[in-house]
Design a protein around this motif. Sequence first.
Motif, PDB file in Angstrom:
ATOM      1  N   MET A   1       0.845  -1.176   0.000  1.00  0.00           N
ATOM      2  CA  MET A   1       0.000   0.000   0.000  1.00  0.00           C
ATOM      3  C   MET A   1       0.893   1.243   0.000  1.00  0.00           C
ATOM      4  O   MET A   1       1.890   1.298   0.689  1.00  0.00           O
ATOM      5  N   LYS A   2       0.502   2.220  -0.775  1.00  0.00           N
ATOM      6  CA  LYS A   2       1.289   3.449  -0.894  1.00  0.00           C
ATOM      7  C   LYS A   2       1.222   4.268   0.382  1.00  0.00           C
ATOM      8  O   LYS A   2       0.262   4.199   1.136  1.00  0.00           O
ATOM      9  N   HIS A   3       2.268   5.044   0.600  1.00  0.00           N
ATOM     10  CA  HIS A   3       2.310   5.936   1.750  1.00  0.00           C
ATOM     11  C   HIS A   3       1.874   7.327   1.311  1.00  0.00           C
ATOM     12  O   HIS A   3       2.509   7.930   0.451  1.00  0.00           O
ATOM     13  N   TYR A   4       0.805   7.807   1.876  1.00  0.00           N
ATOM     14  CA  TYR A   4       0.281   9.132   1.565  1.00  0.00           C
ATOM     15  C   TYR A   4       0.420  10.032   2.792  1.00  0.00           C
ATOM     16  O   TYR A   4       0.312   9.571   3.929  1.00  0.00           O
ATOM     17  N   HIS A   5       0.634  11.322   2.537  1.00  0.00           N
ATOM     18  CA  HIS A   5       0.695  12.292   3.622  1.00  0.00           C
ATOM     19  C   HIS A   5      -0.682  12.396   4.272  1.00  0.00           C
ATOM     20  O   HIS A   5      -1.704  12.406   3.593  1.00  0.00           O
ATOM     21  N   ILE A   6      -0.695  12.499   5.598  1.00  0.00           N
ATOM     22  CA  ILE A   6      -1.936  12.653   6.351  1.00  0.00           C
ATOM     23  C   ILE A   6      -1.859  13.949   7.158  1.00  0.00           C
ATOM     24  O   ILE A   6      -0.895  14.177   7.886  1.00  0.00           O
ATOM     25  N   ASN A   7      -2.881  14.785   7.006  1.00  0.00           N
ATOM     26  CA  ASN A   7      -3.018  15.994   7.819  1.00  0.00           C
ATOM     27  C   ASN A   7      -3.949  15.681   8.982  1.00  0.00           C
ATOM     28  O   ASN A   7      -4.982  15.034   8.789  1.00  0.00           O
ATOM     29  N   ILE A   8      -3.604  16.144  10.178  1.00  0.00           N
ATOM     30  CA  ILE A   8      -4.495  16.016  11.328  1.00  0.00           C
ATOM     31  C   ILE A   8      -4.575  17.392  11.983  1.00  0.00           C
ATOM     32  O   ILE A   8      -3.552  18.017  12.257  1.00  0.00           O
ATOM     33  N   PHE A   9      -5.793  17.847  12.207  1.00  0.00           N
ATOM     34  CA  PHE A   9      -5.972  19.157  12.824  1.00  0.00           C
ATOM     35  C   PHE A   9      -7.213  19.156  13.714  1.00  0.00           C
ATOM     36  O   PHE A   9      -8.119  18.348  13.529  1.00  0.00           O
ATOM     37  N   TYR A  10      -7.200  20.047  14.689  1.00  0.00           N
ATOM     38  CA  TYR A  10      -8.336  20.172  15.599  1.00  0.00           C
ATOM     39  C   TYR A  10      -9.394  21.073  14.978  1.00  0.00           C
ATOM     40  O   TYR A  10      -9.090  22.140  14.445  1.00  0.00           O
ATOM     41  N   SER A  11     -10.651  20.655  15.065  1.00  0.00           N
ATOM     42  CA  SER A  11     -11.770  21.443  14.561  1.00  0.00           C
ATOM     43  C   SER A  11     -12.647  21.866  15.735  1.00  0.00           C
ATOM     44  O   SER A  11     -13.266  21.010  16.381  1.00  0.00           O
ATOM     45  N   GLN A  12     -12.669  23.168  16.031  1.00  0.00           N
ATOM     46  CA  GLN A  12     -13.534  23.657  17.107  1.00  0.00           C
ATOM     47  C   GLN A  12     -14.994  23.421  16.759  1.00  0.00           C
ATOM     48  O   GLN A  12     -15.797  23.095  17.631  1.00  0.00           O
ATOM     49  N   GLU A  13     -15.329  23.590  15.488  1.00  0.00           N
ATOM     50  CA  GLU A  13     -16.709  23.406  15.043  1.00  0.00           C
ATOM     51  C   GLU A  13     -17.205  21.990  15.332  1.00  0.00           C
ATOM     52  O   GLU A  13     -18.342  21.787  15.740  1.00  0.00           O
ATOM     53  N   ASP A  14     -16.322  20.997  15.108  1.00  0.00           N
ATOM     54  CA  ASP A  14     -16.695  19.599  15.318  1.00  0.00           C
ATOM     55  C   ASP A  14     -16.308  19.088  16.707  1.00  0.00           C
ATOM     56  O   ASP A  14     -16.650  17.972  17.075  1.00  0.00           O
ATOM     57  N   ASP A  15     -15.555  19.902  17.462  1.00  0.00           N
ATOM     58  CA  ASP A  15     -15.084  19.536  18.787  1.00  0.00           C
ATOM     59  C   ASP A  15     -14.330  18.208  18.776  1.00  0.00           C
ATOM     60  O   ASP A  15     -14.578  17.308  19.561  1.00  0.00           O
ATOM     61  N   GLY A  16     -13.432  18.097  17.808  1.00  0.00           N
ATOM     62  CA  GLY A  16     -12.624  16.888  17.678  1.00  0.00           C
ATOM     63  C   GLY A  16     -11.592  17.081  16.592  1.00  0.00           C
ATOM     64  O   GLY A  16     -11.401  18.184  16.075  1.00  0.00           O
ATOM     65  N   TYR A  17     -10.934  16.007  16.253  1.00  0.00           N
ATOM     66  CA  TYR A  17      -9.846  16.052  15.277  1.00  0.00           C
ATOM     67  C   TYR A  17     -10.297  15.515  13.921  1.00  0.00           C
ATOM     68  O   TYR A  17     -11.050  14.546  13.840  1.00  0.00           O
ATOM     69  N   ILE A  18      -9.804  16.149  12.891  1.00  0.00           N
ATOM     70  CA  ILE A  18     -10.061  15.738  11.517  1.00  0.00           C
ATOM     71  C   ILE A  18      -8.733  15.279  10.930  1.00  0.00           C
ATOM     72  O   ILE A  18      -7.717  15.950  11.075  1.00  0.00           O
ATOM     73  N   ALA A  19      -8.760  14.152  10.260  1.00  0.00           N
ATOM     74  CA  ALA A  19      -7.587  13.662   9.530  1.00  0.00           C
ATOM     75  C   ALA A  19      -7.987  13.541   8.071  1.00  0.00           C
ATOM     76  O   ALA A  19      -9.085  13.066   7.765  1.00  0.00           O
ATOM     77  N   ASP A  20      -7.132  14.003   7.181  1.00  0.00           N
ATOM     78  CA  ASP A  20      -7.433  13.860   5.765  1.00  0.00           C
ATOM     79  C   ASP A  20      -6.173  13.496   4.991  1.00  0.00           C
ATOM     80  O   ASP A  20      -5.058  13.706   5.453  1.00  0.00           O
ATOM     81  N   ILE A  21      -6.399  12.914   3.819  1.00  0.00           N
ATOM     82  CA  ILE A  21      -5.315  12.521   2.919  1.00  0.00           C
ATOM     83  C   ILE A  21      -5.503  13.322   1.631  1.00  0.00           C
ATOM     84  O   ILE A  21      -6.378  13.000   0.826  1.00  0.00           O
ATOM     85  N   PRO A  22      -4.723  14.382   1.435  1.00  0.00           N
ATOM     86  CA  PRO A  22      -4.935  15.278   0.293  1.00  0.00           C
ATOM     87  C   PRO A  22      -4.865  14.588  -1.071  1.00  0.00           C
ATOM     88  O   PRO A  22      -5.576  15.005  -1.990  1.00  0.00           O
ATOM     89  N   ASP A  23      -4.053  13.567  -1.218  1.00  0.00           N
ATOM     90  CA  ASP A  23      -3.929  12.897  -2.517  1.00  0.00           C
ATOM     91  C   ASP A  23      -5.141  12.031  -2.867  1.00  0.00           C
ATOM     92  O   ASP A  23      -5.313  11.656  -4.024  1.00  0.00           O
ATOM     93  N   LEU A  24      -5.946  11.697  -1.876  1.00  0.00           N
ATOM     94  CA  LEU A  24      -7.133  10.863  -2.111  1.00  0.00           C
ATOM     95  C   LEU A  24      -8.367  11.732  -1.886  1.00  0.00           C
ATOM     96  O   LEU A  24      -8.761  12.006  -0.757  1.00  0.00           O
ATOM     97  N   LYS A  25      -8.963  12.168  -2.971  1.00  0.00           N
ATOM     98  CA  LYS A  25     -10.081  13.112  -2.924  1.00  0.00           C
ATOM     99  C   LYS A  25     -11.191  12.613  -1.992  1.00  0.00           C
ATOM    100  O   LYS A  25     -11.645  11.479  -2.107  1.00  0.00           O
ATOM    101  N   TYR A  26     -11.582  13.474  -1.077  1.00  0.00           N
ATOM    102  CA  TYR A  26     -12.655  13.240  -0.109  1.00  0.00           C
ATOM    103  C   TYR A  26     -12.322  12.165   0.927  1.00  0.00           C
ATOM    104  O   TYR A  26     -13.218  11.669   1.603  1.00  0.00           O
ATOM    105  N   CYS A  27     -11.077  11.788   1.082  1.00  0.00           N
ATOM    106  CA  CYS A  27     -10.701  10.775   2.071  1.00  0.00           C
ATOM    107  C   CYS A  27     -10.340  11.486   3.376  1.00  0.00           C
ATOM    108  O   CYS A  27      -9.270  12.079   3.500  1.00  0.00           O
TER     109      CYS A  27
END
Length: 72
Positions: A1-27
Amino acid sequence: MKHYHINIFYSQEDDGYIADIPDLKYCSAFGLTEEEALSEVLKAKTAWLETATLEGKPIPEAKYRPAIYQIA
């Protein structure tokens, strides 16, 4: 499986953390902790790649690099 960059950030609106993979649309995924968000986005990545493979869609190359790693 390929290694993709993962962003993790805190969302005050959601009161939790969001993780996303920019190379995989909507992931992306949500977690109450950074670790939970990471665990969930890794599951989402597996599902994303399996679905794309089953549907015959191209698997993107891992190209995203945060600005801190880009050469100006």
